[in-house]
Design a protein around this motif. Structure first.
Motif, PDB file in Angstrom:
ATOM      1  N   LYS A 144       0.735  -0.977   0.093  1.00 21.09           N
ATOM      2  CA  LYS A 144      -0.192  -0.131   0.402  1.00 21.09           C
ATOM      3  C   LYS A 144       0.688   1.495  -0.021  1.00 21.09           C
ATOM      4  O   LYS A 144       1.723   1.025   1.087  1.00 21.09           O
ATOM      5  N   ARG A 145       0.333   2.447  -0.788  1.00 20.89           N
ATOM      6  CA  ARG A 145       0.876   3.489  -0.664  1.00 20.89           C
ATOM      7  C   ARG A 145       0.785   4.576   0.888  1.00 20.89           C
ATOM      8  O   ARG A 145      -0.833   5.074   0.170  1.00 20.89           O
ATOM      9  N   VAL A 146       0.786   4.822   1.184  1.00 17.83           N
ATOM     10  CA  VAL A 146       0.479   6.009   2.624  1.00 17.83           C
ATOM     11  C   VAL A 146       1.073   6.757   2.635  1.00 17.83           C
ATOM     12  O   VAL A 146       2.674   7.492   2.203  1.00 17.83           O
ATOM     13  N   ALA A 147       0.175   8.022   3.355  1.00 23.14           N
ATOM     14  CA  ALA A 147       0.499   9.267   3.542  1.00 23.14           C
ATOM     15  C   ALA A 147      -0.645   9.872   4.904  1.00 23.14           C
ATOM     16  O   ALA A 147      -1.170   9.575   4.088  1.00 23.14           O
ATOM     17  N   ASP A 148       0.820  10.259   5.609  1.00 18.04           N
ATOM     18  CA  ASP A 148      -0.556  10.896   6.556  1.00 18.04           C
ATOM     19  C   ASP A 148      -1.379   9.772   7.827  1.00 18.04           C
ATOM     20  O   ASP A 148      -2.202  10.029   8.007  1.00 18.04           O
ATOM     21  N   GLY A 149      -0.627   8.743   7.136  1.00 17.82           N
ATOM     22  CA  GLY A 149      -1.294   7.366   8.252  1.00 17.82           C
ATOM     23  C   GLY A 149      -2.626   7.258   7.783  1.00 17.82           C
ATOM     24  O   GLY A 149      -3.115   6.124   7.905  1.00 17.82           O
ATOM     25  N   THR A 150      -2.541   7.410   6.022  1.00 23.31           N
ATOM     26  CA  THR A 150      -4.059   6.890   5.942  1.00 23.31           C
ATOM     27  C   THR A 150      -3.688   6.478   4.183  1.00 23.31           C
ATOM     28  O   THR A 150      -2.828   7.040   3.311  1.00 23.31           O
ATOM     29  N   VAL A 151      -3.745   5.183   3.810  1.00 23.45           N
ATOM     30  CA  VAL A 151      -3.966   4.010   2.436  1.00 23.45           C
ATOM     31  C   VAL A 151      -4.472   4.755   2.064  1.00 23.45           C
ATOM     32  O   VAL A 151      -5.792   5.599   1.700  1.00 23.45           O
ATOM     33  N   ARG A 152      -3.560   5.929   0.930  1.00 25.53           N
ATOM     34  CA  ARG A 152      -3.830   6.042  -0.727  1.00 25.53           C
ATOM     35  C   ARG A 152      -4.288   4.787  -2.119  1.00 25.53           C
ATOM     36  O   ARG A 152      -5.084   5.351  -2.827  1.00 25.53           O
ATOM     37  N   GLU A 153      -3.608   4.057  -1.626  1.00 29.76           N
ATOM     38  CA  GLU A 153      -3.421   3.410  -3.111  1.00 29.76           C
ATOM     39  C   GLU A 153      -2.445   1.902  -2.259  1.00 29.76           C
ATOM     40  O   GLU A 153      -2.150   2.097  -1.884  1.00 29.76           O
ATOM     41  N   THR A 154      -3.472   0.935  -3.639  1.00 23.80           N
ATOM     42  CA  THR A 154      -2.578  -0.055  -3.301  1.00 23.80           C
ATOM     43  C   THR A 154      -1.775  -1.094  -4.845  1.00 23.80           C
ATOM     44  O   THR A 154      -1.767  -0.449  -5.403  1.00 23.80           O
TER      45      THR A 154
END
Length: 384
Positions: A144-154
């Motif tokens: 997963k690509r994550v930013a600020d603790g939130t999953v942005r995309e697989t």
């Protein structure tokens, strides 16, 4: 000089491992991580110049380990001081290679369980492709690509791999890439690629994981424990000439009114043969490579010191002694009157049943001429 050079990088601090000593010198099943790594290197087929890059403070220890693992091939090993960065340490290793070296492998000592077959695989691929080669394993987990603790995309993992060492390169091209480098790279393949080199992959090995955290260290212990399961046998042999000027110590017991045995230590051929048998069964070398006559610490030492250290090494490698059998071949002393006493004493020292027999050679050979003693020992170990 070999055309293959292998640089083993062992200069890291190992802070994340939680030990005060450098990572490569942390104990793993009774042996330093560096020792395990070098055993994998020396399990490979092609002769190589091996350069160990170690911390300045551990050069002597690294030399001792390297000589022990290399055994009769110790002339092919050298140890140099590392730098503050991994890249600087590899550069120090490159500078120590002989001009005849054409293919270079760079290997992290932290990948201590890397088998020799992987070393061979990388060498063959470098020669066949003429470029850089790295071992790789496919990524099995979802990414997963994550930013600020939130999953942005697989992330599509189909073209992602985990990269290992040893990484191999043509010598001239790697030297040029290091000379041109103006920044720090995470591995040698990235540095090589940045200079225009082509890098391909070969299949990696699950056992070649990097020991970075305490969890990794425990995992490595478990792998070694699984590898050493079952029964193992070993054979030991020792010979010493009589020396009238020395007291006789045999089987850990003192023998009054008997000529002693010449040797660097007390010459106890029975304990020496037992140590050899135990080390042989555990795949840990032999008495000479572990406690060489060049080491002044063992001058006139009681051989029980060797046995205690040998038993610690065997236990550290994941083995338990099942039993030991000893055969003494000598004209003197007469063993029969003290056989029971010897067996009880040796059993106590070893922590497992020890049986002892004795014979002569009916006047034949050096034992028959009463010039010295020969001892044969066998050991049976069980993997824990």
């Amino acid at each position: 000089m070999p055309a293959l050079g292998i640089i083993v990088v062992a200069a890291g601090s190992g802070t994340r491992l939680g030990h005060p000593e450098p990572k490569a010198f942390v104990e793993l099943r009774g042996l330093a991580i560096l020792e395990h790594a070098l055993m994998g290197v020396f399990d490979s087929i092609e002769p190589a110049q091996v350069v160990v890059v170690a911390p300045e403070s551990r050069l002597a220890a690294a030399r001792t380990i390297a000589r022990r693992v290399a055994g009769p091939a110790d002339a092919s090993v050298s140890v140099v001081a590392g730098a503050d960065s991994r890249q600087g340490s590899v550069l120090a290793g490159l500078a120590a290679l002989a001009p005849e070296v054409e293919v270079v492998l760079v290997h992290d000592a932290a990948r201590a369980l890397t088998p020799g077959s992987l070393v061979d695989r990388v060498v063959r691929a470098v020669r066949s492709t003429g470029g850089g080669v790295i071992p790789a394993l496919p990524v099995a987990d979802t990414v997963k690509r994550v930013a600020d603790g939130t999953v942005r995309e697989t992330v599509d993992r189909s073209d992602l791999v985990h990269v290992q060492t040893p990484q191999g390169f043509p010598r001239a091209a790697l030297d040029a890439a290091y000379a041109a480098a103006t920044q720090e790279y995470t591995d040698d393949a990235a540095l090589f690629s940045a200079d225009g080199g082509t890098v391909t992959t070969v299949e990696g090995e699950a056992r070649a994981f990097k020991i970075t955290t305490p969890w990794d260290l425990r995992r490595a212990e478990n792998v070694l424990g699984a590898r050493t399961g079952g029964l193992r046998t070993g054979l030991g042999f020792d010979v010493h000439a009589y020396d009238e000027a020395d007291p006789l110590w045999l089987g850990g017991l003192y023998w009054p009114d008997e000529p002693g045995l010449s040797g660097h230590s007390d010459g106890d051929a029975v304990l020496h043969a037992i140590c050899d048998a135990l080390l042989s069964a555990a795949g840990l070398g032999d008495l000479g490579s572990r406690f060489g006559t060049s080491d002044p610490r063992f001058q006139d030492a009681a051989s029980e010191v060797f046995l205690k250290e040998t038993l610690a090494l065997v236990a550290g490698a994941g083995f338990t002694v099942v039993n030991v059998s000893v055969q003494v071949i000598a004209a003197r002393p007469k063993i029969a009157p003290r056989r029971s006493e010897l067996e009880v004493h040796l059993t106590t020292l070893v922590g497992a049943p020890v049986t002892l027999g004795a014979t002569t050679t009916d006047g034949l050979g050096f034992t028959g001429r009463a010039e010295g003693i020969a001892v044969v020992a066998t050991a049976l170990l069980s993997g824990s």
